[in-house]
Scaffold this motif. Sequence first.
Motif, PDB file in Angstrom:
ATOM      1  N   THR A 131       0.221  -8.781   7.257  1.00 21.35           N
ATOM      2  CA  THR A 131      -0.218  -8.516   5.892  1.00 21.35           C
ATOM      3  C   THR A 131      -1.501  -9.266   5.583  1.00 21.35           C
ATOM      4  O   THR A 131      -1.816 -10.282   6.197  1.00 21.35           O
ATOM      5  CB  THR A 131       0.853  -8.939   4.866  1.00 21.35           C
ATOM      6  N   GLU A 148       7.285 -11.692   7.028  1.00 21.09           N
ATOM      7  CA  GLU A 148       6.851 -11.712   5.629  1.00 21.09           C
ATOM      8  C   GLU A 148       5.873 -12.866   5.470  1.00 21.09           C
ATOM      9  O   GLU A 148       6.257 -14.037   5.567  1.00 21.09           O
ATOM     10  CB  GLU A 148       8.019 -11.901   4.660  1.00 21.09           C
ATOM     11  N   ALA A 166       0.289  -8.482  -2.194  1.00 17.57           N
ATOM     12  CA  ALA A 166       1.059  -8.471  -0.942  1.00 17.57           C
ATOM     13  C   ALA A 166       2.314  -9.326  -1.005  1.00 17.57           C
ATOM     14  O   ALA A 166       2.891  -9.679   0.022  1.00 17.57           O
ATOM     15  CB  ALA A 166       0.176  -8.910   0.241  1.00 17.57           C
ATOM     16  N   TYR A 197       4.170   2.058   9.387  1.00 15.77           N
ATOM     17  CA  TYR A 197       3.156   1.019   9.563  1.00 15.77           C
ATOM     18  C   TYR A 197       1.931   1.618  10.235  1.00 15.77           C
ATOM     19  O   TYR A 197       2.027   2.268  11.282  1.00 15.77           O
ATOM     20  CB  TYR A 197       3.708  -0.128  10.410  1.00 15.77           C
ATOM     21  N   ILE A 254       6.645  -0.757   7.203  1.00 19.05           N
ATOM     22  CA  ILE A 254       6.387  -1.729   6.140  1.00 19.05           C
ATOM     23  C   ILE A 254       7.436  -1.499   5.048  1.00 19.05           C
ATOM     24  O   ILE A 254       7.668  -0.359   4.634  1.00 19.05           O
ATOM     25  CB  ILE A 254       4.977  -1.557   5.539  1.00 19.05           C
ATOM     26  N   LYS A 289       8.222  -2.812   1.163  1.00 19.08           N
ATOM     27  CA  LYS A 289       7.572  -3.581   0.091  1.00 19.08           C
ATOM     28  C   LYS A 289       8.199  -3.247  -1.258  1.00 19.08           C
ATOM     29  O   LYS A 289       8.819  -2.183  -1.430  1.00 19.08           O
ATOM     30  CB  LYS A 289       6.072  -3.302   0.060  1.00 19.08           C
ATOM     31  N   VAL A 332       5.909  -8.204   0.818  1.00 17.98           N
ATOM     32  CA  VAL A 332       5.660  -7.149   1.811  1.00 17.98           C
ATOM     33  C   VAL A 332       6.185  -7.608   3.174  1.00 17.98           C
ATOM     34  O   VAL A 332       5.851  -8.700   3.650  1.00 17.98           O
ATOM     35  CB  VAL A 332       4.153  -6.818   1.900  1.00 17.98           C
ATOM     36  N   HIS A 333       7.009  -6.764   3.803  1.00 23.15           N
ATOM     37  CA  HIS A 333       7.617  -7.081   5.094  1.00 23.15           C
ATOM     38  C   HIS A 333       7.138  -6.104   6.170  1.00 23.15           C
ATOM     39  O   HIS A 333       7.060  -4.891   5.928  1.00 23.15           O
ATOM     40  CB  HIS A 333       9.148  -6.997   5.016  1.00 23.15           C
TER      41      HIS A 333
END
Length: 664
Positions: A560, A490, A472, A520, A463, A465, A475-476
């Motif tokens: 997410t 995303e 959120a 993650y 993740i 971010k 956030v990727h």
Amino acid sequence: MAEYFENNKWVKEKRDFPTVINNIASTQRIRQSLTERKLRRSHLVTSFALGNKMYLPKILLENRKYAELLVPFKIITNHDVIINYLKENKIGVLKPILGRQGQNIYFIERIKDKYKVSDHTTIHMLSHLELIDWLESGTILKNNSYIIQRYVDARTRDSEPFDIRAHMQKDYEGKWVITRIYPRIGHQRSILSNISRGGRTQPLEEFLAKEFPDKKQEYHDQLLTLSMGLTKHLDKLYNFALSEIGLDIAIDRDGRFWLHEANNGPQSTYHEKERAVHTIGYAKYIAEKGIVLTNQYDQLKFAKNQFNSKTSKLTFHDQADRINIGMLIPEKEVNQLTVACAYVAKHEEANFFYFAPSDIDFNAMLIRGYFYEDNEWVAKIVEYPDVIYDRLRARGINQYNMIYEEFEDIYITNEFRGNSISKLEVYDKLATVDELQPYLIPYRKVVRVKDISHFIDQYTSIIVKPEVGSYAKGVHFVEKKGFDQYFVVEGANEKMMSQFEMLNYFRALIKKGALIVQKYIKTRTRDGNPFDIRAHMMKGRQQSWEFAKIYPNIGVHYSTISRLPEGGYRGDLGGFILYNYGEDQRKILGDKIQETAILITEKFEALYSEYRISDLGIDFALDEKKNLYLIEINVKGIEVFLHEFEVAQLAIPYCISLAKQTKS
């Protein structure tokens, strides 16, 4: 307790407040304590603030008269302002907007490809890069707090910097007089003429005869006329509320007069007796006349439509003998929580009203509060409350500072800074606590895109971010699918990228703001949707941590969580655990989440013990092996949708407990 001078010594004893308060060097309204503001409402005071170095030029320019005396300047917003100014003017002076007594002033001159930077006595030659490093390492570029001003070449025949200080006061008849007018002369190697910085003085006539022998009388008369005329003009612009000013006037090599600045409470090291005569005389004058003064700079306003109790036709609220709770909310954000708080407050036999920043009359110290009566909100005028339930959560944000400073003597439920907290700062602090190690997800700050590729090599799925942010946003999710194949998500946006594309994508994001990369943690329902578990922690009547609500947030995107307005949904924790993990896990996981939430909350509060914290949102991930991990801690904008009454049942008793502390 007061100190009286009797028999050549100061004696401390209890006395009534005086008829007049001589508040030397008056501070601007926003910097006054609540005690000072209360005294100003009930007693006569002699002094009112002129404002900072920005306000005086503004009103002179608006009114044009004497505007030609102003020294041109620019506000420093970044180092390019300084560099570009020096390209055009070669020489400039850096001054703090809120400076006093010549402190933190720098002279800067461009000499070919170098820059000479001088303070009071020292000189440094800097290259272009060295200058930028010096600027960025200090306070000059912070918060638009400095100006760069044209350098006025005012020096004596011996090359000493000088200016003329005119100390102006109102006397026992309320009329302006020149208490003293004198030159201030600095050292040859200095850029300042301030006496407090080692300068000297001498009689004005003697100085003018030496420095300007052909124009000594002309300049003498001009100085007297200018000092009196400018002072009266400024007094008019400030609603005739000024009582004392120090004017700093420079005369350049061409004989042009300049106004460096005007000061409240000017120094009087060599003429304190003369100053005292006029100070006491003016105090007696306003006492005998009963004159109550103020000026526009002493007025506080947050918005154009700021509430003014003097012109309002609203009725005053009878507060009776109850605790008064004020709920500070963002403008026009009235919802079910405000209604729930009103009901709980009524049950607790406390007065409750809500108000927004524009509802505050700072000058009368009154509020347009909204009370819930017969199922509708009714506006009334009310005094400041005993305690404030802070739902605005904007402490530390520049535009709201005046509000929190206004209420500095009132208990506020939250003392934590209002801007989004740095996730990296929180992770770093939590990482120092041994008991929390099992719950922390591996992370690091992204300095270069290589940091992202290293985490992908180590964990496959990560993740990325923003270091600061919420809901959120930004956030990727990134997963390595195969050789030179990276799946980047995303929100609702999904894309396969090559390594080159992926790294370039994040390289561009790094330029926009700091990022964090994390391992993650796969957290999915049996239906394949991502989820997290939010523990909303609050303090209640006993000022100990309690659960307002624990609930799962279920998302609709790949990786997410979606907020409710964006298509996500919320469930009941017990039913969620039953459906996804079975009956045997309902109590086990429920207890585990509660125990971990309490542990993290208490450790977080201990790590930030300098703040009063009463409201936290803790987000957990639960992996496939039922291990619990901390995603992040929220201190601002914690959602209360669908559990407003539970929040009110804790918030109102907590407010009452704080108010009782004050009263006891």
